[in-house]
Design a protein around this motif. Sequence first.
Motif, PDB file in Angstrom:
ATOM      1  N   ASN A 135       0.807  -1.224   0.000  1.00 54.78           N
ATOM      2  CA  ASN A 135       0.000   0.000   0.000  1.00 54.78           C
ATOM      3  C   ASN A 135       0.841   1.276   0.000  1.00 54.78           C
ATOM      4  O   ASN A 135       0.310   2.357  -0.205  1.00 54.78           O
ATOM      5  CB  ASN A 135      -0.939   0.020   1.223  1.00 54.78           C
ATOM      6  N   THR A 161      13.035   0.689  10.765  1.00 55.43           N
ATOM      7  CA  THR A 161      13.944  -0.321  11.318  1.00 55.43           C
ATOM      8  C   THR A 161      15.398   0.132  11.311  1.00 55.43           C
ATOM      9  O   THR A 161      15.967   0.419  10.267  1.00 55.43           O
ATOM     10  CB  THR A 161      13.819  -1.614  10.502  1.00 55.43           C
ATOM     11  N   ALA A 609       5.961 -10.026  10.994  1.00 59.17           N
ATOM     12  CA  ALA A 609       6.509 -10.083  12.351  1.00 59.17           C
ATOM     13  C   ALA A 609       5.420 -10.319  13.388  1.00 59.17           C
ATOM     14  O   ALA A 609       5.677 -10.938  14.423  1.00 59.17           O
ATOM     15  CB  ALA A 609       7.263  -8.788  12.654  1.00 59.17           C
TER      16      ALA A 609
END
Length: 638
Positions: A135, A161, A609
């Motif tokens: 998206n 991250t 995750a």
Amino acid sequence: MSDPKYRALGLDRPIDRRDFLGGVALGAAALVAGPARGSAAARAEPAAPGLPPDRPDLADDYPPLRTGLRGQHAGSFEDAHRARDGEFAGAIAVDDETGERYDLVVVGAGISGLAAAHFYRRMLGDDQKVLILDNHDDFGGHAKRNEFRHRGRVYLAAGGTLDIDTPYFPYSYTAKALLGELGVDVASYRRHLGESLYQGLTNGVFFDRAHFAADGLVAGYGSRPWPQFFGAAPASARVRAELTRLHTAKVDYWPGLDAVQTAERLRHISYRTFLLEHARLDPAALPFFFGHAYRNNKRIDTCPALEAARDGSPGFAGMRIDDEPVVEPEFFFHFPDGNATIARLLTNRLVPAAWPGPLDMESVVTAPVDYGRLDQPANATRLRLNSTVIRVQHDGTAEQARSVSVIYIRGGRRCRVQGRNVVLACHNNIIRHLVPDLPEAQRTALAYASKVPMQYTNVLLRNWRAWQRLGVHSVLAPNGYHTQLELVPPVSLGNYAFARSADEPVVLHMIRNPNRPGLPRKEQQRLGRAEMLTTSFEQIELAVREQLARILAPGGFDPAADILAVTVNRWPHGYAYTYDTLGDPDFADHLQPHVVGRQRFGRISIANADAGAAAFTNVAIDQAERAVHDLLAGRRWV
Ligand SMILES: Cc1cc2nc3c(=O)[nH]c(=O)nc-3n(C[C@H](O)[C@H](O)[C@H](O)COP(=O)(O)OP(=O)(O)OC[C@H]3O[C@@H](n4cnc5c(N)ncnc54)[C@H](O)[C@@H]3O)c2cc1C
């Protein structure tokens, strides 16, 4: 224009104070409108490494260079929220029957989705037809690259991250093997780190006048002797004495308990309770801990005292506590754009046509990617951005269908593709809104977790002389808008060269965790997410400028001159949720919601995750491998 306060902060127009009332409509409108004229976002020079300087327009096709509100940016989440709100329940009228059929469709181009595509090809061959949908306008998910350009030079930062790191458990064989295959040599980190650059600089803490006696930055947090450090704090004598006592005393508050019993008791009280009721900390000293983010960004009131103890928080020095082993402390790497480098290396293998050639961990850092080539029909693997999936449904029953339909919205049009298999590498919370016929128990399990809201703001500074004068490379601001500020690690890699002196520009990384202490953990996070969606870039930019002026002005920092550009990475759906011993039941392993939620459903399997209930790159990789394995090896009826 006329307000000297805003001019001094470097904003060439006053921001309407009504913005700060936080009205939903106002905030949302500002969000869609994008950065204001004169804001640092608008001033950032648009260009990219490898792009000709006389073609700044090319930056329109190069998402890492976009400034302003990034992360989960405007345009990326609205259709998913409509799916959440049930707008696409029932039959969906499709605008574009693409006729495209793939061996595998992956939803989500984060590290888990990219790794799933990679593993699938590794298992079945590179000629497998794969489509990856995401998206956002960039790939990588949380592993997002921020790029600035100033006077022809490139400055990189992690928009999400940050590091390859294993604070609580080691990288699996799978995750290490993937890094090895991508050419990432974790052991080489020290060779790329310019350790001497920040030599002599320390961590500092900014004490604010609302919670202590006055505003003031004290350098040497964790490096100066505690009595000296707190002795210099602008706080009352009582607070200074209390914080010194807490950091130096070696008291066993529960002498009657052994190490295992102590750990068990700490497991069931918050760190706040431990500090106030057992270490008997004066409540006036508590604001020192307000901004600290404990594991999974919990606050003192939601962090189990045992976690705080194991992570070295003060107050436990005299207590005997059953310990958990330290895991691989040296397995660490920080790329200049964080783990976006891993996402870039994965796409280099998956869609080579978009890159100048095969890349390694050094050459990838400044290599240009041609976003226009990510989704070409000739590619065996196609990566389609700006595409929000709203439905994933078997063409028939889950047990017998030979394909799965995936409907996504791109540019306002509803498009349908089909996959022989589908991996959902998106977030657990959205999956039940996409797959209508999931078993009820699985839907409930997928809804259990609550993503952690996080904000990473990257600021390109003209220089960092003020930091040098003040003797800090990072600052904790326990009660600030951003609670953690740090000059990014001085890493030079491949052709990417970090600043060599304080006179050169550098990126400042600022962290805000907008959860609301005092409420149950999930409620704190829900409010934090809501706040993020109703806060405009202009509000954040003003907060950045005010905060930096307040902390750094004694070192000569001038926000009007020293801030070159600002990129705000909003992650309302940030870290994957991890269970804790205060707020979550003690589930049996096989009944943990993420385990129940990630079961394969016909030709659909679930990576990401969240499916590992841990917010780490290695978990995203492990779950990708498990999801592909579920599809290919676990389907009894094939
Ligand atoms: C701010 C931040 C800092 C972090 N720092 C670290 C760190 O230093 N080290 C570490 O190991 N881990 C870190 N993590 C955690 C790590 O980033 C994640 O565990 C990992 O990258 C998650 O990868 P993923 O692919 O599972 O999810 P994501 O990266 O979230 O990717 C999932 C993708 O799917 C997309 N998606 C969702 N719904 C749809 C839909 N309906 N249609 C299409 N696409 C959809 C999402 O928008 C997203 O792009 C951090 C996370 C955050 C948020």
